[in-house]
Write a protein that holds these residues in place. Structure first.
Motif, short mmCIF file in Angstrom:
data_model
loop_
_atom_site.label_atom_id
_atom_site.label_comp_id
_atom_site.label_asym_id
_atom_site.label_seq_id
_atom_site.Cartn_x
_atom_site.Cartn_y
_atom_site.Cartn_z
N GLY A 61 0.83 -1.19 0.00
CA GLY A 61 0.00 0.00 0.00
C GLY A 61 0.87 1.24 0.00
O GLY A 61 1.94 1.26 0.60
N HIS A 62 0.42 2.26 -0.73
CA HIS A 62 1.15 3.53 -0.78
C HIS A 62 0.21 4.66 -0.43
O HIS A 62 -0.95 4.64 -0.81
CB HIS A 62 1.67 3.80 -2.21
N ALA A 63 0.72 5.66 0.26
CA ALA A 63 -0.04 6.89 0.49
C ALA A 63 0.92 8.05 0.33
O ALA A 63 1.87 8.18 1.11
CB ALA A 63 -0.64 6.87 1.89
N PHE A 64 0.72 8.86 -0.70
CA PHE A 64 1.60 10.00 -0.94
C PHE A 64 0.78 11.28 -0.97
O PHE A 64 -0.40 11.26 -1.35
CB PHE A 64 2.34 9.84 -2.28
N TYR A 65 1.42 12.37 -0.58
CA TYR A 65 0.73 13.64 -0.72
C TYR A 65 0.53 13.88 -2.21
O TYR A 65 1.42 13.61 -3.02
CB TYR A 65 1.54 14.78 -0.07
N ALA A 66 -0.65 14.38 -2.58
CA ALA A 66 -1.04 14.40 -3.99
C ALA A 66 -0.12 15.24 -4.87
O ALA A 66 0.15 14.87 -6.02
CB ALA A 66 -2.48 14.88 -4.12
N SER A 67 0.37 16.36 -4.36
CA SER A 67 1.26 17.16 -5.21
C SER A 67 2.68 17.13 -4.67
O SER A 67 2.89 16.92 -3.47
CB SER A 67 0.75 18.59 -5.37
N PRO A 68 3.64 17.35 -5.55
CA PRO A 68 5.03 17.25 -5.12
C PRO A 68 5.46 18.47 -4.30
O PRO A 68 4.84 19.52 -4.37
CB PRO A 68 5.79 17.19 -6.44
N PHE A 69 6.52 18.31 -3.55
CA PHE A 69 7.14 19.41 -2.83
C PHE A 69 8.39 19.84 -3.56
O PHE A 69 9.05 19.03 -4.19
CB PHE A 69 7.52 18.96 -1.42
N GLN A 70 8.71 21.13 -3.40
CA GLN A 70 9.95 21.59 -4.00
C GLN A 70 11.08 21.43 -2.98
O GLN A 70 11.01 21.95 -1.87
CB GLN A 70 9.84 23.06 -4.42
N ASN A 101 11.81 -2.49 -7.06
CA ASN A 101 11.67 -3.87 -7.53
C ASN A 101 13.06 -4.45 -7.76
O ASN A 101 14.07 -3.76 -7.60
CB ASN A 101 10.79 -3.93 -8.78
N SER A 102 13.10 -5.72 -8.15
CA SER A 102 14.41 -6.37 -8.19
C SER A 102 15.28 -5.82 -9.32
O SER A 102 16.49 -5.91 -9.28
CB SER A 102 14.24 -7.88 -8.35
N ASN A 156 3.53 6.81 -8.01
CA ASN A 156 3.14 5.47 -8.48
C ASN A 156 4.38 4.60 -8.57
O ASN A 156 4.96 4.43 -9.64
CB ASN A 156 2.47 5.55 -9.85
N LEU A 157 4.80 4.06 -7.44
CA LEU A 157 6.03 3.27 -7.45
C LEU A 157 5.79 1.92 -8.12
O LEU A 157 4.85 1.22 -7.78
CB LEU A 157 6.53 3.07 -6.02
N PHE A 164 4.26 7.45 2.18
CA PHE A 164 4.57 6.22 2.90
C PHE A 164 4.30 5.00 2.02
O PHE A 164 3.46 5.03 1.12
CB PHE A 164 3.69 6.11 4.16
N SER A 165 5.02 3.94 2.34
CA SER A 165 4.81 2.68 1.66
C SER A 165 4.89 1.57 2.70
O SER A 165 5.65 1.67 3.66
CB SER A 165 5.90 2.49 0.60
N ALA A 166 4.11 0.52 2.50
CA ALA A 166 4.21 -0.64 3.39
C ALA A 166 3.92 -1.88 2.58
O ALA A 166 3.28 -1.81 1.52
CB ALA A 166 3.21 -0.53 4.54
N SER A 167 4.42 -3.02 3.04
CA SER A 167 4.15 -4.25 2.30
C SER A 167 4.01 -5.42 3.26
O SER A 167 4.49 -5.37 4.39
CB SER A 167 5.28 -4.54 1.32
N THR A 168 3.36 -6.46 2.77
CA THR A 168 3.27 -7.70 3.52
C THR A 168 3.92 -8.79 2.69
O THR A 168 4.05 -8.67 1.48
CB THR A 168 1.81 -8.09 3.80
N GLY A 169 4.34 -9.84 3.35
CA GLY A 169 4.95 -10.97 2.65
C GLY A 169 4.16 -12.22 2.93
O GLY A 169 2.94 -12.19 3.01
#
Ligand SMILES: *[C@@H]1O[C@H](CO)[C@@H](O)[C@H](O)[C@H]1NC(C)=O
Ligand SMILES: *[C@@H]1O[C@H](CO)[C@@H](O)[C@H](O)[C@H]1NC(C)=O
Ligand SMILES: *[C@@H]1O[C@H](CO)[C@@H](O)[C@H](O)[C@H]1NC(C)=O
Ligand SMILES: *[C@@H]1O[C@H](CO)[C@@H](O)[C@H](O)[C@H]1NC(C)=O
Ligand SMILES: *[C@@H]1O[C@H](CO)[C@@H](O)[C@H](O)[C@H]1NC(C)=O
Ligand SMILES: *[C@@H]1O[C@H](CO)[C@@H](O)[C@H](O)[C@H]1NC(C)=O
Length: 684
Positions: A62-71, A125-126, A112-113, A239-244
């Motif tokens: 899951g990813h959650a990013f602020y919608a617009s970029p920061f300078q 990714n690998s 969009n990673l 933020f990003s998080a993952s499960t295995g």
């Protein structure tokens, strides 16, 4: 006039984007963020205002990013600004002591990673691992120890730059006011606050964590770094998080962020609160609590009913719930494989039949291996073995996803490998002719998977059955080793004196039938046979070949001596290959095929050769010769004559001899054909 106009327009051009540029965020809970936060994967915002990055579903992210970029910079190659962020998170694992996998604060060029779950934390990714063009900065909160990335333990904070091999990491802990260090369990399920502060003047990054809202004075991790080359002018933060195989839910309760200043303080008590402890959802407790309600009506009848039901269901014992990989229900697997129909049969593996299946809920394609075992065997050992296999994780191993046990049947669930096994691409009438690049990539992959088994895990894991049909190819034709650990699993509880030697004709190291003990060296021997097969497109022993070509390693050796090594290369490649690589792989194959275990390289060296970090010399020892020492011990000659067909033995160190002593006896019991060049007998 022209000049002032230019200045005027330059001012407008500069002023507008800079002044409208956002430089701060404050989310005390995520209830009303609207479209300001972009969610991806399984991330969602709950009614309570908690942002859930992942739930307890395996192998997702899951990813959650602020919608617009920061300078982050004034100009493309300028100096990065300072920044500061604070957030409160909670990691609730599926099984109390086992995390899966972790989360990270990230600054990335995109929201969009294109990333993978599990150990990749949804960040990379690998194929892009370690690439400078990633421009990825992350601070990971990792609850699984991945040896592939050199993790220090399963509870750490790490600074990741363009890679998941952390540049710096520390065990999760915090300093109290009197500067004593207190350990902090990231996966306790409780709220933890983190502060990440980057000072672009002092070029230093500090990470601080605490179980409360008061920020400890001393950070747990300080890392001197200039982020200017990593951060681009505009970057996304989030933020990003993952499960295995194992899963945790990763929650965010609040977040603040500021460029060139201190992030606004978050106060734990004003953030959404976590739901209470989750219910234990085992069949047993659910059954029991249901029974409690109905108890008044027919206590005894219900109890008997439940007892019967449990008795007939898959066998679950307490310790099984504590352990590793996911446990599937028999019904789930039956449905997944259409009732184990022959139509779904992928093949007969070494230990049983393999079916293709689709797990009904997640629609993941899997391979289900059905093996039977004597249920009287030491069961806890058996299951703990599965758990330990399940924790082996490497991109060149076929991942064990879970298991199910029912009576005498053991079902193992693996990742489905779209292209099947390597042997189908090499021998007889190949499905398709692999190019040299593909072959070389497969070889390198298998080597790194085997190195991981030998050196990457807590204990040395011997594969015992490396061969082309155990190398599986995924959708992108990457080689992955299957069936690792199974041999030992199968032997659990068996009487050691009757333990069968597992292995396959042509891949079996000569010392194996004698000692019965598989070692890293015997895996290397089998890997050597695999190398030769992949280059030559032939089996190690090919009864259909001309007599002088019958034993692959002898044939390759003879051509090598004659200086005509390229004659052995698979003709089906039509001469399209890199000569240097092919010669190196063939020489490496010969080295690994040495009859003397101590003359074979270790997998670590094999990988170095394959990656071009070391060069193989031309004066190779013949596979039947050991030329690494001095001294000669009598009694050896007899054995040599019957044993080595390709060449005479040279000098032998006494150590090597001790290892070989007794070979005469053990080899006398093997059939004469298997004596050829010492490649041992079929023992299955
Ligand atoms: C969302 O972003 C806009 C513009 O960037 C801002 O005005 C608004 O306050 C933000 N909303 C929240 C809830 O942060
Ligand atoms: C996890 O989230 C996914 C996607 O939102 C959902 O389909 C699934 O049911 C959830 N699983 C659990 C255990 O809540
Ligand atoms: C960026 O530009 C601003 C305004 O010109 C200046 O005050 C600031 O020092 C610059 N920052 C860096 C890091 O160069
Ligand atoms: C890996 O990541 C890179 C960079 O983000 C991307 O271009 C590539 O497509 C990804 N590869 C896969 C297999 O997802
Ligand atoms: C790094 O990524 C870039 C762009 O995705 C690619 O062109 C380059 O080959 C990669 N470098 C390595 C060493 O993988
Ligand atoms: C961080 O680690 C990567 C790879 O591990 C390395 O390439 C890079 O130079 C390191 N960066 C710093 C600043 O140490």
């Amino acid at each position: 006039m022209a000049k002032s106009l230019w200045i005027f327009s330059a001012l407008i051009f500069l002023a507008i984007p800079v002044s409208s540029q956002l430089n701060q965020l404050f989310f005390p809970g995520f209830k009303d963020v609207g479209t300001n936060i972009t969610l991806n994967g399984i991330a969602n915002i709950q009614k309570t205002g908690i942002l859930e990055l992942t739930n307890e579903t395996s192998r997702l992210m899951g990813h959650a990013f602020y919608a617009s970029p920061f300078q982050f910079k004034n100009s493309t190659d300028g100096k990065a600004f300072s920044f500061s962020t604070s957030f409160v998170f909670a990691i609730v694992p599926e099984y109390p002591k086992l995390g899966g996998h972790g989360m990270a604060f990230a600054i990335a060029p995109s929201k969009n990673l294109k990333a993978l779950p599990s150990q990749y934390l949804g960040l990379l990714n690998s194929s892009d691992m370690g690439n400078f063009s990633n421009h990825l900065f992350a601070v990971e909160f990792d609850t699984v120890q991945d040896f592939e990335f050199g993790d220090i333990n399963d509870n750490h904070v790490g600074v990741d730059i363009n890679s998941l091999a952390s540049n710096h990491s520390a065990t999760a802990a915090y300093f109290t006011d009197d500067s004593t260090k207190q350990d902090l369990n990231l996966k306790s399920g409780k709220a933890i606050q983190a502060w990440i502060d980057y000072d672009s003047v002092g070029n230093v990054l500090h990470v601080t964590i605490s179980p409360s809202s008061s920020k400890p004075r001393k950070p747990i991790l300080s890392f001197p770094i200039d982020l200017s080359p990593i951060l681009q002018k505009f970057m996304f933060v989030g933020f990003s998080a993952s499960t295995g195989l194992l899963a945790s839910s990763h929650h965010l309760l609040g977040w603040s962020f500021k460029i060139n200043g201190q992030a606004p303080a978050l106060v734990l008590s004003s953030l959404p609160s976590l739901p209470g402890p989750k219910k234990n959802h085992t069949a047993l407790t659910v059954g029991v609590s249901v029974a409690a309600v109905i108890l008044a009506l027919a206590a005894i009848a219900v109890a008997i009913y439940i007892f019967r039901k449990i008795k007939n269901a898959d066998i679950i014992e307490d310790w099984e719930l504590e352990l590793g990989p996911h446990r599937y229900s028999y019904e789930e697997l039956k449905k997944a494989t259409n009732g184990f129909k022959d139509k779904e049969l992928l093949g007969h593996g070494g230990f049983g039949r393999v079916y293709k299946g689709t797990i009904p809920n997640s629609k993941t394609e899997v391979a289900v291996k059905r093996i039977s075992h004597d249920s009287k065997q030491g069961l806890p050992e058996f299951i703990s073995e599965i758990a330990s296999i399940g924790r082996l994780r490497h991109r060149n191993l076929v991942q064990l996803l879970g298991w199910c046990r029912r009576g005498g049947d053991l079902l193992l669930v693996y990742d489905f490998m779209a292209n099947g096994s390597l042997d189908k691409f090499l021998f007889d009438e190949p499905k398709r002719v692999l190019s040299w690049e593909e072959r070389f990539n497969i070889i390198k992959g298998v080597a790194s998977g085997l190195l991981y088994l030998h050196e990457g895990y807590e204990q040395v894991v011997i594969h015992r059955d490396v061969k082309a049909s155990n190398v599986l190819l995924d959708g992108e034709l990457n080689g992955r080793l299957g069936d690792f650990g199974l041999a030992r699993l199968y032997e659990h509880g068996a009487n050691p004196s009757t333990t069968r030697v597992v292995g396959t004709l042509g891949y079996l190291a000569p010392e194996l039938p004698r000692t019965g003990k598989a070692t890293a060296g015997s895996d290397v021997f089998a890997f050597g046979a695999l190398l030769l097969e992949v280059v030559c497109g032939r089996r190690p022993i090919d009864p259909k070949a001309m007599p002088e070509e019958l034993v692959l390693v002898d044939w390759v050796w003879d051509r090598f001596i004659e200086g005509r090594l390229l004659d052995v290369v698979d003709r089906r490649m039509n001469g399209q290959f890199d000569e240097g690589e092919v010669v190196m792989v063939l020489k490496l194959g010969l080295m690994c095929s040495n009859n003397a275990a101590i003359a074979r390289p270790s997998m670590r060296h094999v990988v170095m050769y394959l990656e071009g970090e070391a060069e193989i010399l031309d004066d190779l020892g013949a596979p039947g010769e050991y030329n690494g020492g001095k001294g000669h011990v009598e009694g050896f000659e007899n054995f040599v004559h019957s044993f080595a067909s390709s060449s005479s033995y040279g000098k032998m160190s006494s150590d090597a001899f001790t290892r070989n002593r007794g070979m005469e006896n053990s080899f006398a019991s093997l059939s004469s054909s298997s004596l050829l060049n010492g490649r041992g007998g079929e023992t299955r």
